[in-house]
Every structure is written in C-alpha cells, then in structure tokens.
Design a protein around this motif. Structure first.
Motif, short mmCIF file in Angstrom:
data_model
loop_
_atom_site.label_atom_id
_atom_site.label_comp_id
_atom_site.label_asym_id
_atom_site.label_seq_id
_atom_site.Cartn_x
_atom_site.Cartn_y
_atom_site.Cartn_z
N TYR A 350 -13.14 -8.25 31.16
CA TYR A 350 -12.33 -7.07 31.44
C TYR A 350 -12.34 -6.11 30.26
N ASN A 351 -11.94 -4.85 30.54
CA ASN A 351 -11.57 -3.82 29.55
C ASN A 351 -12.67 -3.47 28.54
N ALA A 352 -13.84 -3.10 29.04
CA ALA A 352 -14.92 -2.63 28.16
C ALA A 352 -14.58 -1.25 27.60
N LYS A 353 -15.10 -1.00 26.40
CA LYS A 353 -14.92 0.32 25.78
C LYS A 353 -15.90 0.49 24.63
N ALA A 354 -16.16 1.73 24.24
CA ALA A 354 -17.08 2.03 23.14
C ALA A 354 -16.33 2.19 21.83
N HIS A 355 -17.09 2.02 20.74
CA HIS A 355 -16.55 2.13 19.38
C HIS A 355 -17.45 3.07 18.58
N PRO A 356 -17.23 4.38 18.70
CA PRO A 356 -18.12 5.35 18.06
C PRO A 356 -18.25 5.20 16.55
N SER A 357 -17.17 4.83 15.87
CA SER A 357 -17.24 4.75 14.40
C SER A 357 -18.07 3.57 13.93
N LEU A 358 -18.42 2.65 14.83
CA LEU A 358 -19.29 1.53 14.50
C LEU A 358 -20.68 1.69 15.11
N SER A 359 -20.94 2.85 15.71
CA SER A 359 -22.19 3.08 16.44
C SER A 359 -23.16 3.92 15.62
N LYS A 360 -24.42 3.53 15.61
CA LYS A 360 -25.44 4.30 14.93
C LYS A 360 -25.72 5.59 15.71
N PRO A 361 -26.29 6.60 15.07
CA PRO A 361 -26.60 7.85 15.77
C PRO A 361 -27.44 7.59 17.02
N GLY A 362 -27.05 8.23 18.12
CA GLY A 362 -27.78 8.07 19.38
C GLY A 362 -27.45 6.80 20.12
N GLU A 363 -26.43 6.06 19.65
CA GLU A 363 -26.08 4.79 20.28
C GLU A 363 -24.57 4.72 20.52
N LEU A 364 -24.18 3.76 21.37
CA LEU A 364 -22.78 3.40 21.53
C LEU A 364 -22.67 1.89 21.47
N LEU A 365 -21.86 1.40 20.54
CA LEU A 365 -21.52 -0.02 20.49
C LEU A 365 -20.34 -0.22 21.42
N ILE A 366 -20.45 -1.19 22.32
CA ILE A 366 -19.45 -1.40 23.37
C ILE A 366 -18.98 -2.85 23.34
N SER A 367 -17.69 -3.05 23.48
CA SER A 367 -17.12 -4.40 23.57
C SER A 367 -16.57 -4.64 24.96
N TYR A 368 -16.49 -5.91 25.33
CA TYR A 368 -15.75 -6.32 26.53
C TYR A 368 -15.08 -7.65 26.23
N ASN A 369 -13.99 -7.93 26.91
CA ASN A 369 -13.18 -9.10 26.62
C ASN A 369 -13.48 -10.26 27.56
N ILE A 370 -13.40 -11.48 27.04
CA ILE A 370 -13.54 -12.69 27.83
C ILE A 370 -12.23 -13.48 27.77
N ASN A 371 -11.78 -13.97 28.91
CA ASN A 371 -10.55 -14.74 28.99
C ASN A 371 -10.72 -15.82 30.05
N SER A 372 -9.66 -16.56 30.34
CA SER A 372 -9.71 -17.62 31.34
C SER A 372 -8.42 -17.64 32.13
N VAL A 373 -8.52 -17.93 33.42
CA VAL A 373 -7.32 -18.09 34.25
C VAL A 373 -6.72 -19.48 34.05
N ASP A 374 -7.41 -20.35 33.35
CA ASP A 374 -6.89 -21.67 32.95
C ASP A 374 -6.93 -21.73 31.43
N PHE A 375 -6.18 -20.84 30.82
CA PHE A 375 -6.35 -20.47 29.43
C PHE A 375 -6.28 -21.66 28.47
N LEU A 376 -5.18 -22.37 28.43
CA LEU A 376 -5.00 -23.41 27.42
C LEU A 376 -5.98 -24.56 27.60
N ASN A 377 -6.22 -24.96 28.83
CA ASN A 377 -7.17 -26.05 29.06
C ASN A 377 -8.58 -25.64 28.66
N ASP A 378 -8.97 -24.41 29.01
CA ASP A 378 -10.31 -23.96 28.64
C ASP A 378 -10.44 -23.75 27.14
#
Length: 399
Positions: A350-378
C-alpha cells in the motif's frame, strides 16, 4: 524482479470535469510516456535493520533545506517520517522478545545515498524509559485514545523555515489488522533547527477533515507540492498545493494556500473543478483510484507525475500524468507489480509515493509499504517484512 521497459499508449477516457483546463488537455499529452523501471535494492536494504527501529510504514521524506525539487546534495539532511514503527531487535531471524510498536518515529539521512552510517533513527521515551511515539496528540479536539497517523510535510521558507507535517488523529475501533478510524486532522509545527524528539513542537487542530453528503470521509495532507521558486519548482506560481483523499473510490482533492498564510485556514482555497473557492464542501474530485499517501512531482519534460498505490491497497504502483497541479490527469499507468514481495498470502502492499530529494536527475525513487493482516504471527516468521521497498523510474526524455 527484472528490469522492464514500458511505453504507455493507452487512450482511456479522462473523465474531465474541469472545463478551464479542457483546452490544455488537448495540448498536453497525458497518456504517452517512455520510461524504465527497476528495483532499487540499495534503498530497500537501508531499512532492513536488526536493532532499534526495525520496521514501519508511512515514510515521507522532507529535505530540510526546503529544496523540494531536485536531488539533495551530499551535505544536506533529509528527514524521514514514519507512522507505526517497530522498536526492538531481530535475533536468529526472528523478532526478539520485548519489541514494541509505537505510532511514529523519524530518521535523518545526511546526503542522498543509502548509507547506513549516514542515517540515524529517533523516537521518544516514556516515564519508564520505554520507546514512545514522537508525535502524540495534545489538542483541544483530541480524544483520550487518539494517536497520529502522519501525512506529508515540508519546510516552509516563508514562515521561519518551520517544518509542517499533517497528523491524522485516529483511534482503534477493533482488534483487526486495519481496525482504526480517522477522526480529525491536525497540523504539527516544528521550529527550524529543532532536534528529535521535538519537545518544542506545536500542534494545531485544522478544519481539513470532512464528511460529504454521501457520508464518505476525507482529509487533506496525503501529499504536498511546494510550487515556489524557493523550493526549486520548475514552473512556480507561489502556492503550496495540498492533496486530499476521500471515499472508498479514493478520490483526489486539491487545496492551495500561499506559504505565508499556511497557518491561516481562512486563506485556504479549494479547487471545485473550475475555480478556487473558500468553501471546502465544494471541493471537486479531480481523479480517483489513488491511495491515502501519494506524491506529486514535476517530470523532466514539463508534465507532472502523480504517484500512488492503485486503489489504495493493490499490488500495482501507479502513475497518472498531470497537466498542472490540479490536472487534468491521464489514465493509470502501472509502473510496477509488487506481487514478488508478497511471499505469504497474508502480506499486503500500500501507499506508494516518490521521493524527489533522493532521486537522481531524470528519475523518481519510489517507495511502497509491505504489511500483513496477521501482523504479529508473520513478524515472528518474517521479522523484516514490515518496511518500505523501493523502485527507481528512469524517464527517457529524448527517446
């Protein structure tokens, strides 16, 4: 995942509601763009940690020099803000006893490279010396069990270089994986040169949480675009654009305000599809199927990139090309398939987004999050699952 090259030639309906920009839509190509996408494992690795902060989501980045457009320099500092975060240790490939979740934390990176020695994580401690969230709601409208989920933030160069971050007041309504509900919108103000855990910060309730006539709620702060000369914007008009999301369809809304008026809510205006109006209830949906966290960034060719997780919580990182900060926006261009990261059926992305201040010219560095619906066990089986992953998009301007 292998490097892929995509050329989007889709010609889908744009669903334009903005007559003022209809002519511009005819002259700005909102569907055709050439790019390459590849994993950015060096950035994913910097958040794979075995002590202290070892997991979290949210992740917005704020260049502390106020230069929102363009890569940070080697001596610059970039603030990372995380929402729910795990503090503790990973031993023998499992979560060690005593790990605790707090609701937010931050980190500072010196420079623009993913170097562990240049990155330091911060959180607060409670009266017993246990890890505690940095940002805890203390406003007139705060309920007894409210906590913050963090939105986007920026350095306001017109107001003493204060850092402003949106905080969504939420509280739990069930014990399920996503059993929380937003109840209000707050602005966090951190004075320039303040150090974590920011004991001198101020918190201000805002009116920027809304419930429409259909009963669907929404809030502003999902993304911020600082369209000023001082921030390095290529086509500055002097305004701060603040993006909001509402409803199950994940509709995108837009507000704007001059930097010097940022704390004066009566000066904010909202885009109604044709003009800027003072009444937030008239705000239009400029596009849909975005996510509750996103980014809006200028592209090398003069257009703009809206980056998000398609529909909020799917396996696709998406992009819409925009003609301006309010659109019109083109169809969804799928940049990346996150399925290879979902090594267990309980994992979600979920919740992808770009990080321009960490991106080289002509590029976009993008993050996305990983989680679990069985959080503690996983988390016991996969102690490093709960952290952002990164990809890199390279735009081929001359091909």
């Amino acid at each position: 995942m292998k490097k892929i090259t995509l050329v989007c030639l889709a010609c889908l309906s744009l669903g334009l509601t903005n007559r003022a920009f209809a002519q511009k839509a005819d002259t700005v190509n909102l569907t055709d763009i050439k790019f390459k996408v590849e994993a950015a494992p060096e950035w994913s690795a910097i958040l794979k940690r075995d002590s202290g902060w070892f997991g979290g989501d949210g992740i917005y980045t704020i260049p502390l020099n106020g230069k929102e457009t363009g890569q940070a320099k080697h001596n610059d500092k970039v603030l990372f803000i995380f929402s729910d975060s795990m503090i503790g240790a990973v031993r023998d490939n499992t979560m060690a006893p005593g790990a605790i979740m707090i609701h937010n934390a931050v980190a500072e990176l010196k420079g623009n490279e993913p170097l562990d020695k240049q990155m330091k994580f911060y959180w607060d401690k409670n009266a017993k010396g246990k890890p505690e969230s940095i940002f805890i709601p203390h406003t007139p409208k705060t309920g007894a069990t409210d906590y913050y989920w963090l939105g986007d933030g920026f350095v306001n160069q017109a107001l003493n270089n204060n850092i402003y971050i949106f905080g969504y007041r939420v509280h739990n309504v069930s014990n399920e994986a996503f059993g929380f509900r937003e109840v209000g919108n707050t602005l966090l103000k951190i004075p320039a040169n303040s150090k974590p855990p920011y004991k001198d910060l101020k918190q201000m309730d805002t009116p920027f949480y809304l419930v429409d006539q259909k009963g669907e709620s929404g809030s502003f702060g999902a993304g911020i675009y600082v369209n000023t000369k001082e921030a390095g914007a290529p086509k500055p008009d002097g305004y701060i654009y603040v993006y909001g999301v509402r409803g199950m369809a994940k509709h995108l809304m837009v507000a704007r305000v001059l930097p010097g008026d940022f704390e004066n809510y009566s000066k904010w205006t909202f885009y109604n599809g044709k003009a800027w109006v003072a009444d937030m209830e008239q705000v239009a949906n400029v596009t849909s199927s975005v996510s509750n966290e996103l980014s809006f960034s200028p592209l090398p060719d003069g257009r703009y990139a809206l980056i998000f997780q398609v529909g909020g919580m799917t396996t696709s990182v998406g992009m819409r090309i925009g003609a301006s900060p309010v659109g019109p926006f083109g169809p969804i261009i799928k940049l990346w398939d996150c399925k290879p990261d979902l090594i267990a059926k309980t994992f979600v992305v979920y919740n992808a987004k770009a990080h321009p201040s960490l991106s080289k010219p002509g590029e976009l560095l993008i993050s996305y999050n990983i989680n679990s619906v069985d959080f503690l066990n996983d988390l016991k089986k996969y102690p490093n699952l709960y952290r952002p992953r990164f990809i890199r998009v390279k735009f081929n301007e001359h091909e």
